[in-house]
Write an enzyme that holds these catalytic residues in place. Sequence first.
Site, PDB file in Angstrom:
ATOM      1  N   LYS B  79       0.840  -1.203   0.000  1.00 33.19           N
ATOM      2  CA  LYS B  79       0.000   0.000   0.000  1.00 33.19           C
ATOM      3  C   LYS B  79       0.870   1.247   0.000  1.00 33.19           C
ATOM      4  O   LYS B  79       1.888   1.303   0.697  1.00 33.19           O
ATOM      5  CB  LYS B  79      -0.898  -0.018   1.248  1.00 33.19           C
ATOM      6  CG  LYS B  79      -1.923   1.112   1.313  1.00 33.19           C
ATOM      7  CD  LYS B  79      -2.779   0.996   2.572  1.00 33.19           C
ATOM      8  CE  LYS B  79      -3.834   2.085   2.653  1.00 33.19           C
ATOM      9  NZ  LYS B  79      -4.642   1.964   3.896  1.00 33.19           N
ATOM     10  N   SER B 154      -9.653   1.879   3.411  1.00 29.14           N
ATOM     11  CA  SER B 154      -8.823   2.661   2.518  1.00 29.14           C
ATOM     12  C   SER B 154      -7.829   1.828   1.708  1.00 29.14           C
ATOM     13  O   SER B 154      -7.317   2.308   0.703  1.00 29.14           O
ATOM     14  CB  SER B 154      -8.046   3.711   3.320  1.00 29.14           C
ATOM     15  OG  SER B 154      -7.129   3.081   4.198  1.00 29.14           O
ATOM     16  N   SER B 178      -9.742  -0.441   7.577  1.00 31.01           N
ATOM     17  CA  SER B 178      -9.212  -0.262   6.229  1.00 31.01           C
ATOM     18  C   SER B 178      -8.558  -1.494   5.610  1.00 31.01           C
ATOM     19  O   SER B 178      -8.169  -1.452   4.447  1.00 31.01           O
ATOM     20  CB  SER B 178      -8.200   0.892   6.200  1.00 31.01           C
ATOM     21  OG  SER B 178      -8.865   2.117   6.231  1.00 31.01           O
TER      22      SER B 178
END
Lengths: 99, 480
Positions: B79, B154, B178
């Site tokens: 990420k 997210s 997330s």
Amino acid sequence: MKIGEQEVRYVAGLANLSLSGAEIARMAHDLDEILTHIDKLNELDTSAVEPMAQVLYEAGETATLREDVTGASFDNETALANAPLAGAGQFKVPKIIER
Amino acid sequence: MDVHTLTIASIRAGLASRQFTAAEVCEAALRLAEAENSKTNAYLRLCPERAMETARKVDATITAGEDPGPLAGVPVAVKDVITTRGITTTCGSKMLERWVPPYDATAVERLEAAGGLVIGKTNCDEFAMGSSNENSAFGPVRNPVALDRVPGGSSGGSAAVVAQGTATVSLGSDTGGSIRQPGSFCGVVGVTPTYGRVSRYGLVAFASSLDHIGPFARNVGDAATLLETIAGRDPKDSTSAFAPVAGYTEAMKQDARGMRIGLPTEYFKGLANDTGDQLAKGVDLLKSIGCEIVDISLPHTEYAIACYYIICTAEASSNLARYDGVRYTFRSERAQTMAEMYQLTRGEGFGAEVKRRIMLGTHVLSSGYYDAYYLKAQKVRALIARDFAQAFEKVDALVAPVSPFPAFKLGEKIDDPLAMYLSDIYTITGSLAGIPCMSVPCGTTSDSLPVGMQILTRHFDEPGMFRLAAAFERAGGFTV
């Protein structure tokens, strides 16, 4: 109403955040809605509750404190590599004090 | 070799039997990622040079007859809120569009030392703030399962690449759900370990008392292996835990017979939809493999959203103060004075959701409001944590939904921030308590959208969590 445009401008000043007129209006509406929801916490009597500042669990003694010894660190060039403006080995910013 | 179905175990076997090399796996994964990315926008950039360099090292180690490590030749996506030395790390923000960190996150360093190939950086909500991945400055991610829908957020990109098969596993970050929520939306396994279990060094700070790094995978074993590799004390993160890392893959071998599972009644109220039906099937399956199911109450659940959005925004407003136009690449071109440099840089560099959270956080911390908001929230957080502690006196694990609904359509909820916040209800509670929690696939809705089942256990009882998840997987729970 929990918060209006005037307070939004004040908070934006505290946060060093420039907002357009449209953003301020929208922000006032959104924050008001969220703060109204947050009011729900007042239903709870927490006078006898200790605040939880961090995640707590049963744990043995730890060695979080270490000897104060200097280790390797970035050299000047590496540290400045992401600066929008640098010179003479320093971060450069607009003038603060007028002569 | 079929890249999109590879597992850590099949890569290990293939390398051992010289069926393929790490370099071949790497090339195939990069090719697939390159070809598929226009559909989902899940990768912000690929790192072919770095990945190939590690792959060649792995192959040399194997040729030398040495152990190449538990993640040898495994394509891993990271990420874009997790730093990678020499590789742009944007956090999904215009503010950091050109930021090239001079150091690796500890998790990245560890997975690479174990032979893992960092093949790319994944898209996410800006600074990990969002539940749909629509808050990225570089465009939303599309859910590979249904391209007109969001992948969740997210960590939407990290979930999507694993679902798509362009990475075998990935790293995400979780502050209020997330990892688990996108895991459930994309039909993959997503794990949020105990707070402090994985070092946060190199995880760009959002809300420091809530931030976690954790894995995504297509099966429980791969998630357990990746977590085992990255977990453990790190002197560079003073909040990382000293507790020894237990054998997660070892714990998976045990069946779930006799485990006491609690169903939090507050979580199942009002879940009269396909998600609720799938959860009921999942619970029936757990019963059939010998788990004892009991109802449990977590009475402060309804206060979690309010509590969370005070704490996380307060911490965010403070953490994001560092983006001041001096050190992090972006400075407004219009700024003439010092004050303008701060205000315009932040006004131009941050997107709408980040601004909203900075504003809310600054407001709740501002003079005269501290007791009413931040202190109050910390006390309510203690009550929520106590709910869990009391529940775990009676049961070994809790089973719950992840999200009230499956993946929604792009644009469907973006204009209503409060509604978006409220959808985080089932994941935020575990985050506030700091306990390990994970999402495992639990079949699909009648529209073929993935549903996730959440498993939560006591602090550091990742072994119990993986034991239950693996038993559920073996019994066919993923397609129940």
